[in-house]
Design a protein around this motif. Structure first.
Motif, PDB file in Angstrom:
ATOM      1  N   ALA A  46      54.499  23.668  81.165  1.00 39.92           N
ATOM      2  CA  ALA A  46      54.351  24.290  79.804  1.00 39.92           C
ATOM      3  C   ALA A  46      52.883  24.503  79.376  1.00 39.92           C
ATOM      4  O   ALA A  46      52.471  25.622  78.841  1.00 39.92           O
ATOM      5  N   VAL A  47      52.086  23.687  79.520  1.00 37.57           N
ATOM      6  CA  VAL A  47      50.594  23.764  79.284  1.00 37.57           C
ATOM      7  C   VAL A  47      49.861  24.998  79.967  1.00 37.57           C
ATOM      8  O   VAL A  47      49.272  25.660  79.220  1.00 37.57           O
ATOM      9  N   LEU A  48      50.152  24.884  81.132  1.00 38.20           N
ATOM     10  CA  LEU A  48      49.722  25.973  81.942  1.00 38.20           C
ATOM     11  C   LEU A  48      50.247  27.458  81.854  1.00 38.20           C
ATOM     12  O   LEU A  48      49.474  28.273  81.779  1.00 38.20           O
ATOM     13  N   LEU A  49      51.484  27.459  81.352  1.00 39.29           N
ATOM     14  CA  LEU A  49      52.146  28.680  80.977  1.00 39.29           C
ATOM     15  C   LEU A  49      51.654  29.293  79.721  1.00 39.29           C
ATOM     16  O   LEU A  49      51.574  30.523  79.345  1.00 39.29           O
ATOM     17  N   THR A  50      51.378  28.172  79.022  1.00 43.80           N
ATOM     18  CA  THR A  50      50.828  28.754  77.504  1.00 43.80           C
ATOM     19  C   THR A  50      49.316  28.938  77.491  1.00 43.80           C
ATOM     20  O   THR A  50      49.049  30.213  76.712  1.00 43.80           O
ATOM     21  N   LEU A  51      48.386  28.482  78.061  1.00 41.33           N
ATOM     22  CA  LEU A  51      47.087  28.455  78.088  1.00 41.33           C
ATOM     23  C   LEU A  51      46.613  29.233  79.205  1.00 41.33           C
ATOM     24  O   LEU A  51      45.534  29.707  79.376  1.00 41.33           O
ATOM     25  N   GLY A  52      47.290  29.217  80.488  1.00 42.19           N
ATOM     26  CA  GLY A  52      46.950  29.854  81.571  1.00 42.19           C
ATOM     27  C   GLY A  52      46.669  31.441  81.482  1.00 42.19           C
ATOM     28  O   GLY A  52      45.583  31.999  81.609  1.00 42.19           O
TER      29      GLY A  52
END
Length: 411
Positions: A231-237
């Motif tokens: 979820a962190v990657l999909l949000t900040l990526g």
């Protein structure tokens, strides 16, 4: 071993799930563009997505109880028809030209409720149509079709949106649920009856099965951390890709690379048979730290995409392997409840990642939460190797373990 597709019941189940997966893969892209077209608001899109996710999370354990009690096939048919109705409502709203956000949100919530009862049926349906010796290949086939749909879904969604409009994407998904329900209605699925008890007792028995197996709950915690990191990657990526790696095209290529990796991992899972399946699969999940850390340092786009492809290949490998091990090491009477707790931990961790990532990025910049998420996922997934039960666990034998149907003390 008999190839699973030679079995009539599994062949029809596979066909129905394939059609449904293609329909579902079209919807996320179509929904995002349709809501943004109608409202111009990301808050409205977040509301609709939240309306679908919240009831799913709240009702998943109950969905597991219902699937164990009343036959996974019948529950799956009912949920297919309910999701068909929800998608028809959204499709009709969009085709009408002036969609009401309230109607779309309510339909999304109803779809989320149906999904909470549908998701726990997936594993019992495979276990009930395929013998133990053939389940690894059957689960891998299910993974291949799901991941191929994720790869093709956005392209099909774009074609529908730019030719006939996003409403038809939802009509297509509704029709896929009808076909899935029809195919399920003519197959035979083995079902082990469960004694009638209170819902509270059934939930407690399912939870006792989960916590009685160190390899399962320790892996489940690691999988939850993985989903939170995802979820962190999909949000900040996307922010890093656009601002530092070359633009929106890099993010699109990253997602397509991940889809290719998952498909490759599913194909590998059909053939590879490591002696310690859960240990190997969990160590593979630790590779997800690489794209997170590479995004944190703004590594070249090609390197990040390659790392993401490898990390998602590990996920594509884990899913069929995990399903096969779980189906063989848990009694069939509790399989849907165990699956529901599995989904609950996985899905429950993602909103936490979605919520914390933007807050941390505003405070310290995107590299910090990306790096922290990378470190956590490496520690959690590789750390399962420290659990003796994970290191020792092999493939399940044909015989099912004895069911734990005694009522816990004090219930």
């Amino acid at each position: 071993m008999t190839h699973p597709l030679r079995l009539r019941s599994f062949r029809l189940l596979f066909l129905g799930r394939t059609v449904s997966a293609v329909g579902d893969a079209v919807v996320p892209t179509a929904l995002a563009l349709a809501v943004l077209r109608a409202t111009g608001s990301t808050a409205a899109l977040a509301l609709v997505l939240g309306c679908a996710l919240l009831p799913r999370l709240l009702l998943l354990p109950l969905g597991g109880v219902v699937a164990d009690r009343f036959d996974a096939r019948r529950v799956a048919i009912g949920t297919d028809l309910a999701r068909c109705a929800a998608q028809l409502v959204v499709g009709a709203e969009l085709l009408g030209g002036t969609p009401a956000l309230t109607h779309v949100a309510v339909a999304a919530a109803l779809g989320g409720v149906a999904s909470a009862f549908a998701m726990p049926t997936a594993s019992p349906l495979v276990a009930g149509t395929v013998e133990a010796a053939d389940r690894q290949r059957a689960n891998a086939l299910m993974g291949v079709t799901a991941n191929a749909s994720r790869l093709l879904g956005p392209a099909l969604a774009g074609l529908l949106i730019w030719t006939v409009g996003p409403g038809w994407a939802f009509i297509l998904d509704a029709l896929s649920f009808v076909l899935s329900a029809l195919l399920l209605s003519v197959i035979r699925v083995r079902h082990v009856p469960v004694p009638r008890r209170s819902i509270r007792t059934d939930l407690a028995l399912g939870w006792r099965e989960v916590r009685s197996r160190d390899w399962f709950w320790s892996s489940l915690l690691a999988h939850g951390v993985w989903n939170g990191a995802a979820a962190v990657l999909l949000t900040l990526g996307p922010v890093v890709a656009v601002d530092r790696l070359g633009g929106e095209g890099v993010w699109v290529l990253l997602q397509q690379g991940g889809a290719v990796g998952m498909l490759a991992g599913s194909l590998l899972a059909a053939r590879a048979r490591p002696r310690r399946p859960v240990l190997v699969a969990n160590l593979g999940l630790a590779t997800y730290a690489a794209p997170l850390l590479l995004l944190a340092i703004s590594a070249p786009a090609g390197v990040v995409i390659a790392a993401y492809c490898v990390a998602l290949a590990a996920l594509g490998f884990l899913n069929p392997v995990w399903e096969t091990v779980v189906q063989g090491h848990f009694p069939p009477q509790v399989l849907a409840r165990v699956t529901s707790y599995d989904w609950l931990v996985s899905l429950g961790a993602m909103p936490l990642g979605y919520a914390l990532a933007p807050l941390a990025a505003r405070a310290w910049g995107p590299p910090v939460p990306l790096a922290v998420a990378g470190a956590l996922v490496a520690l959690a997934c590789a750390g399962t190797a420290a659990v003796p039960a994970v290191r020792r666990l092999g493939w399940p034998v044909t015989a099912m373990p004895a069911p734990a149907e005694q009522v816990p003390a004090g219930r």
